[in-house]
Motif scaffolding. Sequence first.
Motif, PDB file in Angstrom:
ATOM      1  N   ARG A  27      -4.304   7.194 -13.202  1.00 58.54           N
ATOM      2  CA  ARG A  27      -4.903   8.009 -12.474  1.00 58.54           C
ATOM      3  C   ARG A  27      -4.206   9.319 -11.651  1.00 58.54           C
ATOM      4  O   ARG A  27      -4.326   9.273 -10.601  1.00 58.54           O
ATOM      5  CB  ARG A  27      -5.567   7.016 -11.184  1.00 58.54           C
ATOM      6  CG  ARG A  27      -6.407   5.892 -11.454  1.00 58.54           C
ATOM      7  CD  ARG A  27      -6.747   5.174 -10.358  1.00 58.54           C
ATOM      8  NE  ARG A  27      -7.889   4.195 -10.673  1.00 58.54           N
ATOM      9  CZ  ARG A  27      -8.537   3.205  -9.859  1.00 58.54           C
ATOM     10  NH1 ARG A  27      -8.231   3.275  -8.667  1.00 58.54           N
ATOM     11  NH2 ARG A  27      -9.343   2.358 -10.252  1.00 58.54           N
ATOM     12  N   CYS A  39      -5.288   9.758  -3.550  1.00 57.40           N
ATOM     13  CA  CYS A  39      -4.751   8.229  -3.306  1.00 57.40           C
ATOM     14  C   CYS A  39      -6.025   7.593  -2.652  1.00 57.40           C
ATOM     15  O   CYS A  39      -6.577   7.902  -1.768  1.00 57.40           O
ATOM     16  CB  CYS A  39      -3.502   8.387  -2.271  1.00 57.40           C
ATOM     17  SG  CYS A  39      -2.024   8.958  -3.250  1.00 57.40           S
ATOM     18  N   SER A  40      -6.063   6.237  -3.031  1.00 60.94           N
ATOM     19  CA  SER A  40      -7.022   5.464  -2.211  1.00 60.94           C
ATOM     20  C   SER A  40      -6.229   5.114  -0.840  1.00 60.94           C
ATOM     21  O   SER A  40      -5.122   4.968  -0.768  1.00 60.94           O
ATOM     22  CB  SER A  40      -6.901   4.092  -3.022  1.00 60.94           C
ATOM     23  OG  SER A  40      -7.810   3.198  -2.202  1.00 60.94           O
ATOM     24  N   GLU A  41      -7.238   4.795   0.258  1.00 59.51           N
ATOM     25  CA  GLU A  41      -6.724   4.621   1.505  1.00 59.51           C
ATOM     26  C   GLU A  41      -6.280   3.214   1.531  1.00 59.51           C
ATOM     27  O   GLU A  41      -5.937   2.533   2.618  1.00 59.51           O
ATOM     28  CB  GLU A  41      -7.674   5.067   2.637  1.00 59.51           C
ATOM     29  CG  GLU A  41      -7.738   6.715   2.447  1.00 59.51           C
ATOM     30  CD  GLU A  41      -8.667   7.043   3.502  1.00 59.51           C
ATOM     31  OE1 GLU A  41      -9.355   6.316   4.289  1.00 59.51           O
ATOM     32  OE2 GLU A  41      -8.866   8.348   3.720  1.00 59.51           O
ATOM     33  N   THR A  42      -6.965   2.219   0.701  1.00 62.69           N
ATOM     34  CA  THR A  42      -6.506   0.663   0.911  1.00 62.69           C
ATOM     35  C   THR A  42      -5.813  -0.088  -0.136  1.00 62.69           C
ATOM     36  O   THR A  42      -5.420  -1.028  -0.146  1.00 62.69           O
ATOM     37  CB  THR A  42      -7.975   0.122   0.909  1.00 62.69           C
ATOM     38  OG1 THR A  42      -8.877   0.430  -0.244  1.00 62.69           O
ATOM     39  CG2 THR A  42      -8.652   0.422   2.160  1.00 62.69           C
ATOM     40  N   ALA A  43      -5.842   0.766  -1.430  1.00 66.80           N
ATOM     41  CA  ALA A  43      -5.154   0.229  -2.670  1.00 66.80           C
ATOM     42  C   ALA A  43      -3.787  -0.351  -2.411  1.00 66.80           C
ATOM     43  O   ALA A  43      -3.135   0.163  -1.789  1.00 66.80           O
ATOM     44  CB  ALA A  43      -5.222   1.096  -3.830  1.00 66.80           C
ATOM     45  N   HIS A  92       1.016  -1.221  -0.002  1.00 63.31           N
ATOM     46  CA  HIS A  92      -0.033   0.178  -0.097  1.00 63.31           C
ATOM     47  C   HIS A  92       0.886   1.401  -0.131  1.00 63.31           C
ATOM     48  O   HIS A  92       0.633   2.251  -0.710  1.00 63.31           O
ATOM     49  CB  HIS A  92      -1.026  -0.180   1.402  1.00 63.31           C
ATOM     50  CG  HIS A  92      -1.687   1.539   1.441  1.00 63.31           C
ATOM     51  ND1 HIS A  92      -2.627   1.726   0.534  1.00 63.31           N
ATOM     52  CD2 HIS A  92      -1.338   2.175   2.339  1.00 63.31           C
ATOM     53  CE1 HIS A  92      -3.003   2.977   1.056  1.00 63.31           C
ATOM     54  NE2 HIS A  92      -2.460   3.276   1.958  1.00 63.31           N
ATOM     55  N   LYS A 112     -13.986  10.277  -3.571  1.00 62.84           N
ATOM     56  CA  LYS A 112     -13.570   9.443  -4.629  1.00 62.84           C
ATOM     57  C   LYS A 112     -12.733   8.330  -3.849  1.00 62.84           C
ATOM     58  O   LYS A 112     -12.309   7.149  -4.052  1.00 62.84           O
ATOM     59  CB  LYS A 112     -12.361  10.161  -5.470  1.00 62.84           C
ATOM     60  CG  LYS A 112     -13.324  10.978  -6.492  1.00 62.84           C
ATOM     61  CD  LYS A 112     -12.494  11.616  -7.448  1.00 62.84           C
ATOM     62  CE  LYS A 112     -12.963  12.533  -8.461  1.00 62.84           C
ATOM     63  NZ  LYS A 112     -12.037  13.172  -9.319  1.00 62.84           N
ATOM     64  N   GLN A 113     -11.822   8.529  -2.431  1.00 64.21           N
ATOM     65  CA  GLN A 113     -11.139   7.874  -1.910  1.00 64.21           C
ATOM     66  C   GLN A 113     -11.893   6.687  -1.283  1.00 64.21           C
ATOM     67  O   GLN A 113     -11.356   5.696  -0.944  1.00 64.21           O
ATOM     68  CB  GLN A 113     -10.316   8.467  -0.739  1.00 64.21           C
ATOM     69  CG  GLN A 113     -11.364   9.386   0.228  1.00 64.21           C
ATOM     70  CD  GLN A 113     -11.600  10.622   0.102  1.00 64.21           C
ATOM     71  OE1 GLN A 113     -11.925  10.880  -1.222  1.00 64.21           O
ATOM     72  NE2 GLN A 113     -11.889  11.335   0.870  1.00 64.21           N
ATOM     73  N   ASN A 114     -13.174   6.817  -1.226  1.00 65.22           N
ATOM     74  CA  ASN A 114     -14.022   5.562  -0.602  1.00 65.22           C
ATOM     75  C   ASN A 114     -14.682   4.633  -1.870  1.00 65.22           C
ATOM     76  O   ASN A 114     -15.151   3.936  -1.448  1.00 65.22           O
ATOM     77  CB  ASN A 114     -15.234   6.150   0.042  1.00 65.22           C
ATOM     78  CG  ASN A 114     -14.616   6.902   1.347  1.00 65.22           C
ATOM     79  OD1 ASN A 114     -13.955   6.638   2.272  1.00 65.22           O
ATOM     80  ND2 ASN A 114     -15.252   8.292   1.507  1.00 65.22           N
ATOM     81  N   LYS A 115     -14.422   5.151  -2.999  1.00 65.36           N
ATOM     82  CA  LYS A 115     -14.881   4.203  -4.126  1.00 65.36           C
ATOM     83  C   LYS A 115     -14.635   2.583  -3.793  1.00 65.36           C
ATOM     84  O   LYS A 115     -15.127   2.040  -4.180  1.00 65.36           O
ATOM     85  CB  LYS A 115     -14.607   5.044  -5.435  1.00 65.36           C
ATOM     86  CG  LYS A 115     -15.169   4.093  -6.710  1.00 65.36           C
ATOM     87  CD  LYS A 115     -14.584   4.871  -7.934  1.00 65.36           C
ATOM     88  CE  LYS A 115     -15.141   4.040  -9.197  1.00 65.36           C
ATOM     89  NZ  LYS A 115     -14.941   4.375 -10.390  1.00 65.36           N
ATOM     90  N   ASP A 116     -13.119   2.519  -3.750  1.00 65.50           N
ATOM     91  CA  ASP A 116     -12.829   1.302  -3.987  1.00 65.50           C
ATOM     92  C   ASP A 116     -13.440   0.436  -2.614  1.00 65.50           C
ATOM     93  O   ASP A 116     -13.501  -0.721  -2.738  1.00 65.50           O
ATOM     94  CB  ASP A 116     -11.401   1.257  -3.688  1.00 65.50           C
ATOM     95  CG  ASP A 116     -10.520   2.284  -2.359  1.00 65.50           C
ATOM     96  OD1 ASP A 116      -9.743   1.615  -1.857  1.00 65.50           O
ATOM     97  OD2 ASP A 116     -11.336   3.122  -2.220  1.00 65.50           O
TER      98      ASP A 116
END
Length: 688
Positions: A416, A421-425, A280, A654-658
Amino acid sequence: MAPPRNVVKIAVQMPDAIPQLIQLDQAKPLAAVLKEVCDAWSLVHSERYALQFADGHRSYITENNRTEIKNGSILCLSTAPDLEAERLLGGLQSGSRERRREALQHLVLLAPDVTFAQEVISRDGLQRLGTIVEDGDDLGEVLTLALRAFLELMEHGMVSWETLSIPFVRKVVCYVNMNLMDASVQPLALRLLESVTLSSPALGQLVKSEVPLDRLLVHLQVMNQQLQTKAMALLTALLQGANPAERKHMLGYLWQRNLRQFIYKNIIHSATPLGDEMAHHLYVLQALMLGLLEPRMRTPLDPYSQEQREQLQALRQAAFESEGESLGTGLSADRRRSLCAREFRKLGFSNSNPAQDLERVPPGLLALDNMLYFSRHAPSAYSRLVLENSSREDKHECPFARSSIQLTVLLCELLRIGEPCSETAQDFSPMFFGQDQSFHELFCVSIQLLNKTWKEMRATQEDFDKVMQVVREQLARTLALKPSSLELFRTKVNALPYGEVLRLRQTERLHQEGTLAPPILELREKLKPELMGLIRQQRLLRLCEGTLFRKISSRRRQDKLWFCCLSPNHKVLQYGDVEEGASPPTLESLPEQREEDGAGVRVSHLPSRDHPLCGARLGPSGQPGLLPAVAVADIKALLTGKDCPHVREKGSGKQNKDLYELAFSISYDHGEVEAYLNFIAPSKREMG
């Protein structure tokens, strides 16, 4: 006769006493239940006692979590949380080092429980632990335990990280900066500073000013995976907290110190498998690195900029220099301008004034940067591509400039760039750490791929959008393979020609749609019962094997695991915590369940308040503790995406989409209360 739904059969134990088997009425106040249990053992002052789950962290039973008690649960009678907190905090002030150590050990074990944590925090427990950290009298086990207890209490979110004092933060910084320090202290100190940096801008600036980047580089170069991971976590937190100019300067300095090469050789290609947390942080570092391109992507070309006009002329001259010089000799200014306009058209610009093409954002100046980089670092390929297409008159020429502009947009979308930044990707690409200027190098490979695909499709200007769709698919499929180097990317993407893309599309379409021919439909109907039986059997076997899931805390940390599986008799879902690095428990290693007919006791698995879903932690030996269970018969519904309670309140950014794409929950009955078992799937493939 079966007991009422609000009555559960449980066992209560106490050291040096015969266990009690009781029927717990969930409608009866907990204080009354405690009074009856104490009376059975002739204990007075029942208010001084409390019930705990006997497994895992021995979490306290309260009116809020008592519905998690199942048939067969084993509880134990222990000291009330307020008295236990008072006793342990008193032990911290003891003059005996051994007594302080024992008190800290018990604090670490009980701190994950929210009820106990509230009692400790309300009695200034954080301040007392902070004093031990600031004094630094013992730099070994006592300091390690104090930091662990402090972190566990802070993770509950009852106290803001912004309330920490500057002297305390500076002392923790000292532990990070020390050369000779206990190996167990520095990962905890780094983790604490990461939380401070992410939660408090003011204290984050203090950490940034007092933790040199060189010190973090030293920690990254130590062959200790835990220390490397926590150092990388703090590094990415500092980069995220910096403004764009500071971030650019910091990354430039780190790259000068060969951090990219070290990550590529010693972390990505280490003999030790890469952990999820490190993956991550590498994803975040890659996103921040590519994010440096965003200002150029958002900036249109300025037609009045002398520098940018010169760059456009350099691009033209690199392709048509000899021709332009020979034809332009002795020509008037108007004739020379006309010649330049024609050459820009040959170069593939849609307008005779190329500035108009580059006013679009994105990609803005980033497209010009890519074209210049290609012309300067691959001059032969650049000249060949441009001249090959500019000399064609059969309407099959591939416009270089227009293609480059659209390709830059495409690469920014696939990578992207400009998105949070995603918080879990964890989906970083190793090739971006494999060499400098990786984005521009990727463009050089991609523009040549586009030209190759254009010729394979025998495309004309009217087919431009179709070609870009094929190129998008070629790039997306190859990037998904996570090639370890740019050369490997080049090999794999060139092995995916237009014909292969068509074949893959056809295959996937057949898989998705099947065929509607009447004989096939008739055969499918005949085979359907057998096939459905096989599918059901396979899925049950997969459920029985179980899956490891990540626990996401309030700050979306991903440093803990839990395990869930279907019992061999397909009657209950069992779940519990698993230590980082431990293997998932096997069916054979899980505690056996037994059921007795009639009024006999059914022994089930036990919940633990340490897990937000009531899981049980594995011990240091890696052997599983007792796992709690949810009866399949009690399951009401399966929820997915935004309907899940654990993501419903996280917002719609957007950061919660994943999280929405990976979240699912099981709704089940707890007497008259509806409860949930919440999951975050490891990947979209497993979610599907």
